[in-house]
Design a protein around this motif. Structure first.
Motif, PDB file in Angstrom:
ATOM      1  N   LYS A   2       0.845  -1.215   0.000  1.00  0.00           N
ATOM      2  CA  LYS A   2       0.000   0.000   0.000  1.00  0.00           C
ATOM      3  C   LYS A   2       0.868   1.250   0.000  1.00  0.00           C
ATOM      4  CE  LYS A   2      -3.944   2.250   0.850  1.00  0.00           C
ATOM      5  NZ  LYS A   2      -5.004   2.280   1.763  1.00  0.00           N
ATOM      6  N   GLN A   3       2.000   1.167   0.779  1.00  0.00           N
ATOM      7  CA  GLN A   3       2.905   2.305   0.875  1.00  0.00           C
ATOM      8  C   GLN A   3       3.551   2.600  -0.491  1.00  0.00           C
ATOM      9  OE1 GLN A   3       5.853   1.590   3.872  1.00  0.00           O
ATOM     10  NE2 GLN A   3       5.592   3.641   4.720  1.00  0.00           N
ATOM     11  N   TYR A   4       3.900   1.549  -1.201  1.00  0.00           N
ATOM     12  CA  TYR A   4       4.631   1.718  -2.455  1.00  0.00           C
ATOM     13  C   TYR A   4       3.691   2.064  -3.625  1.00  0.00           C
ATOM     14  CZ  TYR A   4       8.078   0.867  -6.120  1.00  0.00           C
ATOM     15  OH  TYR A   4       8.903   1.017  -7.184  1.00  0.00           O
ATOM     16  N   PHE A   5       2.573   1.298  -3.730  1.00  0.00           N
ATOM     17  CA  PHE A   5       1.687   1.492  -4.888  1.00  0.00           C
ATOM     18  C   PHE A   5       0.457   2.388  -4.590  1.00  0.00           C
ATOM     19  CE2 PHE A   5       3.605  -1.183  -7.942  1.00  0.00           C
ATOM     20  CZ  PHE A   5       4.142  -2.275  -7.293  1.00  0.00           C
ATOM     21  N   ALA A   6       0.336   2.761  -3.328  1.00  0.00           N
ATOM     22  CA  ALA A   6      -0.813   3.603  -2.909  1.00  0.00           C
ATOM     23  C   ALA A   6      -2.174   2.912  -3.082  1.00  0.00           C
ATOM     24  CB  ALA A   6      -0.813   4.940  -3.654  1.00  0.00           C
ATOM     25  N   LEU A   7      -2.134   1.579  -3.057  1.00  0.00           N
ATOM     26  CA  LEU A   7      -3.407   0.832  -3.053  1.00  0.00           C
ATOM     27  C   LEU A   7      -3.153  -0.581  -2.542  1.00  0.00           C
ATOM     28  CD1 LEU A   7      -4.559   0.128  -6.736  1.00  0.00           C
ATOM     29  CD2 LEU A   7      -2.236   0.538  -6.054  1.00  0.00           C
ATOM     30  N   THR A   8      -4.188  -1.238  -2.095  1.00  0.00           N
ATOM     31  CA  THR A   8      -4.029  -2.571  -1.491  1.00  0.00           C
ATOM     32  C   THR A   8      -3.800  -3.601  -2.602  1.00  0.00           C
ATOM     33  OG1 THR A   8      -6.350  -3.122  -1.651  1.00  0.00           O
ATOM     34  CG2 THR A   8      -5.692  -1.931   0.315  1.00  0.00           C
ATOM     35  N   PRO A   9      -3.228  -4.753  -2.255  1.00  0.00           N
ATOM     36  CA  PRO A   9      -3.017  -5.796  -3.261  1.00  0.00           C
ATOM     37  C   PRO A   9      -4.335  -6.187  -3.966  1.00  0.00           C
ATOM     38  CG  PRO A   9      -1.847  -6.349  -1.267  1.00  0.00           C
ATOM     39  CD  PRO A   9      -2.632  -5.137  -0.959  1.00  0.00           C
ATOM     40  N   THR A  10      -5.432  -6.220  -3.216  1.00  0.00           N
ATOM     41  CA  THR A  10      -6.723  -6.596  -3.828  1.00  0.00           C
ATOM     42  C   THR A  10      -7.127  -5.568  -4.874  1.00  0.00           C
ATOM     43  OG1 THR A  10      -7.299  -7.463  -1.675  1.00  0.00           O
ATOM     44  CG2 THR A  10      -9.082  -7.294  -3.266  1.00  0.00           C
ATOM     45  N   GLU A  11      -7.019  -4.265  -4.510  1.00  0.00           N
ATOM     46  CA  GLU A  11      -7.371  -3.201  -5.457  1.00  0.00           C
ATOM     47  C   GLU A  11      -6.472  -3.266  -6.685  1.00  0.00           C
ATOM     48  OE1 GLU A  11      -8.908   0.106  -2.181  1.00  0.00           O
ATOM     49  OE2 GLU A  11      -6.817   0.106  -2.859  1.00  0.00           O
ATOM     50  N   PHE A  12      -5.209  -3.548  -6.460  1.00  0.00           N
ATOM     51  CA  PHE A  12      -4.260  -3.650  -7.574  1.00  0.00           C
ATOM     52  C   PHE A  12      -4.659  -4.769  -8.525  1.00  0.00           C
ATOM     53  CE2 PHE A  12      -0.209  -3.096  -9.596  1.00  0.00           C
ATOM     54  CZ  PHE A  12       0.080  -4.344 -10.105  1.00  0.00           C
ATOM     55  N   ARG A  13      -5.045  -5.887  -7.927  1.00  0.00           N
ATOM     56  CA  ARG A  13      -5.404  -7.060  -8.739  1.00  0.00           C
ATOM     57  C   ARG A  13      -6.624  -6.750  -9.619  1.00  0.00           C
ATOM     58  NH1 ARG A  13      -5.499 -12.800  -5.862  1.00  0.00           N
ATOM     59  NH2 ARG A  13      -3.691 -13.356  -7.096  1.00  0.00           N
ATOM     60  N   GLN A  14      -7.519  -5.881  -9.118  1.00  0.00           N
ATOM     61  CA  GLN A  14      -8.722  -5.542  -9.892  1.00  0.00           C
ATOM     62  C   GLN A  14      -8.399  -4.713 -11.137  1.00  0.00           C
ATOM     63  OE1 GLN A  14     -10.974  -3.723  -6.785  1.00  0.00           O
ATOM     64  NE2 GLN A  14     -11.782  -5.672  -6.072  1.00  0.00           N
ATOM     65  N   ASN A  15      -7.312  -3.935 -11.101  1.00  0.00           N
ATOM     66  CA  ASN A  15      -6.981  -3.111 -12.278  1.00  0.00           C
ATOM     67  C   ASN A  15      -5.466  -2.996 -12.439  1.00  0.00           C
ATOM     68  OD1 ASN A  15      -7.269  -1.476 -14.459  1.00  0.00           O
ATOM     69  ND2 ASN A  15      -7.748   0.371 -13.288  1.00  0.00           N
ATOM     70  N   PRO A  16      -4.787  -4.071 -12.740  1.00  0.00           N
ATOM     71  CA  PRO A  16      -3.323  -4.053 -12.798  1.00  0.00           C
ATOM     72  C   PRO A  16      -2.777  -3.263 -13.992  1.00  0.00           C
ATOM     73  CG  PRO A  16      -4.153  -6.188 -13.485  1.00  0.00           C
ATOM     74  CD  PRO A  16      -5.321  -5.402 -13.068  1.00  0.00           C
ATOM     75  N   SER A  17      -3.581  -3.120 -15.056  1.00  0.00           N
ATOM     76  CA  SER A  17      -3.057  -2.483 -16.277  1.00  0.00           C
ATOM     77  C   SER A  17      -2.652  -1.028 -16.037  1.00  0.00           C
ATOM     78  CB  SER A  17      -4.086  -2.564 -17.391  1.00  0.00           C
ATOM     79  OG  SER A  17      -5.257  -1.929 -16.963  1.00  0.00           O
ATOM     80  N   SER A  18      -3.293  -0.367 -15.099  1.00  0.00           N
ATOM     81  CA  SER A  18      -2.971   1.038 -14.844  1.00  0.00           C
ATOM     82  C   SER A  18      -1.580   1.215 -14.236  1.00  0.00           C
ATOM     83  CB  SER A  18      -3.992   1.635 -13.879  1.00  0.00           C
ATOM     84  OG  SER A  18      -5.255   1.427 -14.369  1.00  0.00           O
ATOM     85  N   PHE A  19      -1.013   0.144 -13.717  1.00  0.00           N
ATOM     86  CA  PHE A  19       0.272   0.255 -12.997  1.00  0.00           C
ATOM     87  C   PHE A  19       1.386  -0.549 -13.664  1.00  0.00           C
ATOM     88  CE2 PHE A  19      -3.251   0.925 -10.241  1.00  0.00           C
ATOM     89  CZ  PHE A  19      -2.942   2.133  -9.606  1.00  0.00           C
ATOM     90  N   LYS A  20       1.183  -0.884 -14.937  1.00  0.00           N
ATOM     91  CA  LYS A  20       2.175  -1.773 -15.570  1.00  0.00           C
ATOM     92  C   LYS A  20       3.553  -1.111 -15.655  1.00  0.00           C
ATOM     93  CE  LYS A  20       0.525  -0.562 -20.158  1.00  0.00           C
ATOM     94  NZ  LYS A  20      -0.246  -1.010 -21.277  1.00  0.00           N
ATOM     95  N   ASP A  21       3.545   0.246 -15.772  1.00  0.00           N
ATOM     96  CA  ASP A  21       4.838   0.946 -15.837  1.00  0.00           C
ATOM     97  C   ASP A  21       5.613   0.827 -14.525  1.00  0.00           C
ATOM     98  OD1 ASP A  21       3.503   3.597 -17.849  1.00  0.00           O
ATOM     99  OD2 ASP A  21       4.510   1.721 -18.411  1.00  0.00           O
ATOM    100  N   MET A  22       4.917   0.798 -13.455  1.00  0.00           N
ATOM    101  CA  MET A  22       5.562   0.781 -12.132  1.00  0.00           C
ATOM    102  C   MET A  22       6.147  -0.586 -11.775  1.00  0.00           C
ATOM    103  SD  MET A  22       3.037   3.134  -9.917  1.00  0.00           S
ATOM    104  CE  MET A  22       4.149   3.249  -8.527  1.00  0.00           C
ATOM    105  N   VAL A  23       5.677  -1.650 -12.420  1.00  0.00           N
ATOM    106  CA  VAL A  23       6.140  -2.985 -12.007  1.00  0.00           C
ATOM    107  C   VAL A  23       7.212  -3.548 -12.936  1.00  0.00           C
ATOM    108  CG1 VAL A  23       3.989  -3.544 -10.872  1.00  0.00           C
ATOM    109  CG2 VAL A  23       4.260  -4.127 -13.248  1.00  0.00           C
ATOM    110  N   LYS A  24       7.642  -2.701 -13.900  1.00  0.00           N
ATOM    111  CA  LYS A  24       8.682  -3.208 -14.805  1.00  0.00           C
ATOM    112  C   LYS A  24       9.972  -3.458 -14.058  1.00  0.00           C
ATOM    113  CE  LYS A  24       7.085  -1.304 -19.117  1.00  0.00           C
ATOM    114  NZ  LYS A  24       7.129  -0.165 -20.016  1.00  0.00           N
TER     115      LYS A  24
END
Lengths: 108, 460
Positions: B438-460
């Motif tokens: 949550k600290q790093y991505f500003a959202l919970t793992p569950t929320e991330f899983r619901q819309n991962p495409s918005s954060f693809k740049d951050m996980v490279k």
């Protein structure tokens, strides 16, 4: 004329007197008393200061307006009254209403 | 046309205005109906009938004796108007409605009690009801007689005769117009003698003209043609007087006055309506403007956040590329002399080792583990991470590597639970993983899983 005071409060003497006189005149007109008799009562009431000049003239007009021969006189009195610059809207309404009545009665 | 119609229109208009200024427009309704009758008589049939029917609707909508009384008188205006227009059969239902309303009143007078000065007392009520009932019966008799429906006319005439007013002067005046139509000339003539005694000489009055005409008809029916001619001449002269050109000019003048007053009132109504719609439009525009401003602010904020995120991601990526360029390729592929590497080269080497060998997946991985595995001093490892990398420490580096691996796993392996992902990426507990994520991505793992495409740049 009915008093607007609360029933528990007796009306002022002057109002009571005015009401009685107006009731008497009204009753005379209903009983088709002679116009001259009605006018005489109105004149006395006006002289005694029980009713003011404007209302005395309107009642006189109503006394004349009961007969076809008095129609023009009644109408002319009312038309004169309408020229009075100090006429209140309420009095103006009363006079106009009576004039309309006269016109309807004598128009057919 | 009768001279007093003009007065009715003039005083009526003025009376309506005064009543409106006093806030008592209902008081003027009966007078409006009378004006309607006068309008019909000066040739404005449609306007006149509209005014009378409008007045009747208004009065019927109210309760109390004042409105009952005014409604009866207004219906009488309508009846007289129909008679003027020779619409005799229209008279019948209006007169019958008067009778029906009077019956209602007589049956339950308490329902009509109000403060009207004309309200009859118990003693006078039968007289009031009988008078207007007699008048309505007289109207119906006349209407049927004028239409040539003799049987119906006789029937209503018989009903009229039973009323107490049939013998009075006023009552006979009511019904007298129907007599010549029913052939009762003698009765009519006898009444006219009485009428003439009361009225005296000729008068500028329509009823007098009607009387002369009827006298002529009566004389003619009895063969007294000379007498009939005399009456017709007098009738004709009086009718001319009643319709002279001066009256017509006055009518036009009053019609113009009436139209002017009507237009003035219509304009005033229009002005009020325009003012009201302007206020509504202004309110709606202000509301829409506020909504647009709010929407703009929200959009700007979203765009700003996205720009910041993109800038952050590209800065991180650039740093990583720069660090990679600094590393000696040999240090990555062969068996390097680790002690001779710069801090950046050593970091890149260790990063490579940790990632490719999945060392990060072991939650026990720490500085001591690296010291033992690569025979490096504590200071050398610390320096590689603190000076040779964008990370402050080994722990910070491991946290980022694990979080990115976890993010990839969350999007690529939807069947894995959150805690399994945490464990597979080297986090010692699910809560630690959730907090750091949550600290790093500003959202919970569950929320991330619901819309991962918005954060693809951050996980490279």
């Amino acid at each position: 004329m009915a008093s607007c005071s609360h029933p528990a409060v007796p009306p002022k003497h002057a109002d009571l007197e005015k009401d009685s006189v107006l009731q008497a005149i009204s009753s005379m007109m209903l009983k088709e008393a002679d116009t001259e008799d009605v006018i005489s009562v109105v004149d006395s009431a006006e002289t005694a200061g029980v009713i003011d000049n404007l209302h005395a003239r309107l009642i006189r007009a109503k006394a004349y307006g009961r007969t076809e021969s008095g129609f023009l006189q009644a109408r002319s009195i009312c038309e004169e009254l309408l020229q009075d610059p100090h006429l209140s809207p309420e009095d103006e309404a009363d006079i106009l209403e009576y004039l309309c009545y006269l016109c309807v009665i004598f128009a057919g | 046309m009768r001279t007093d119609d003009l007065g009715e229109v003039e005083y009526g208009l003025r009376f309506v205005q005064v009543c409106e200024s006093l806030g008592d427009s209902m008081r003027a309704v009966p007078v409006q109906a009378d004006m309607g009758s006068s309008l019909v008589r000066i040739g404005r049939d449609e306007d006149g009938l509209l005014k009378i029917n409008d007045a009747i609707s208004k009065l019927d909508g109210e309760k109390g004796f004042f409105y009952l009384d005014a409604g009866i008188k207004t219906r009488k205006s309508l009846i007289r108007t129909y008679i003027d227009l020779e619409r005799y059969l229209d008279v019948v239902p209006v007169a019958q409605e008067i009778i029906s309303r009077l019956e209602d009143y007589a049956a339950a007078p308490e329902a009509y009690a109000d403060s009207s000065p004309n309200l009859p007392g118990d003693h006078n009520r039968p007289g009031y009801v009988d008078f207007y009932t007699a008048q309505a019966l007289a109207f119906i008799t006349y209407a049927y007689a004028a239409e040539g429906m003799r049987k119906e006319a006789q029937e209503y005439n018989a009903r009229f005769e039973k009323t107490r007013y049939s013998k009075t002067f006023g009552g006979r005046k009511m019904i007298s117009s129907a007599w010549p139509l029913l052939g009762e000339y003698d009765r009519m003539l006898s009444f006219y003698d009485e009428l003439q005694r009361r009225w005296g000489a000729d008068t500028l009055h329509a009823d007098y003209a009607i009387m002369l005409e009827n006298r002529a008809l009566a004389a003619k029916s009895k063969g007294r043609y000379r007498e009939a001619l005399g009456y017709m001449q007098r009738y004709s002269s009086l009718a001319d007087k009643l319709n002279d050109s001066q009256n017509k000019a006055m009518i036009q003048d009053y019609v113009a006055k009436y139209r002017y007053q009507e237009q003035k009132m219509a304009l005033e109504r229009e002005r009020v309506a325009v003012r009201r719609s302007r206020s509504i439009a202004l309110g709606a525009s202000a509301g829409a403007l506020v909504c647009l401003i709010l929407l703009g602010i929200i959009l700007q904020y979203v765009i700003l956040v996205r720009r910041k995120n993109k800038a952050l991601v590209s800065q991180i990526s650039e740093n990583v590329i720069l660090q990679r360029e600094k590393v000696d390729a040999s240090a990555l592929n062969g068996n390097p002399e680790l002690s001779s590497l710069s801090d950046a080269q050593l970091f890149e080497y260790l990063r490579y080792e940790i990632v490719t060998n999945n060392l990060y997946a072991d939650s026990r991985l720490d500085r001591q583990f690296l010291m033992d595995r690569y025979h490096l001093s504590k200071e050398r490892i610390g320096s590689a991470f603190s000076h040779g990398s964008p990370y402050q420490s080994l722990a910070a580096f491991l946290n980022v590597v694990r979080l990115k691996k976890a993010a990839k796993m969350l999007s690529s392996s939807p069947e894995m639970s959150i805690s399994d992902v945490a464990s597979a990426c080297g986090f010692s507990s699910g809560s630690l993983f959730a907090r750091n994520f949550k600290q790093y991505f500003a959202l919970t793992p569950t929320e991330f899983r619901q819309n991962p495409s918005s954060f693809k740049d951050m996980v490279k």
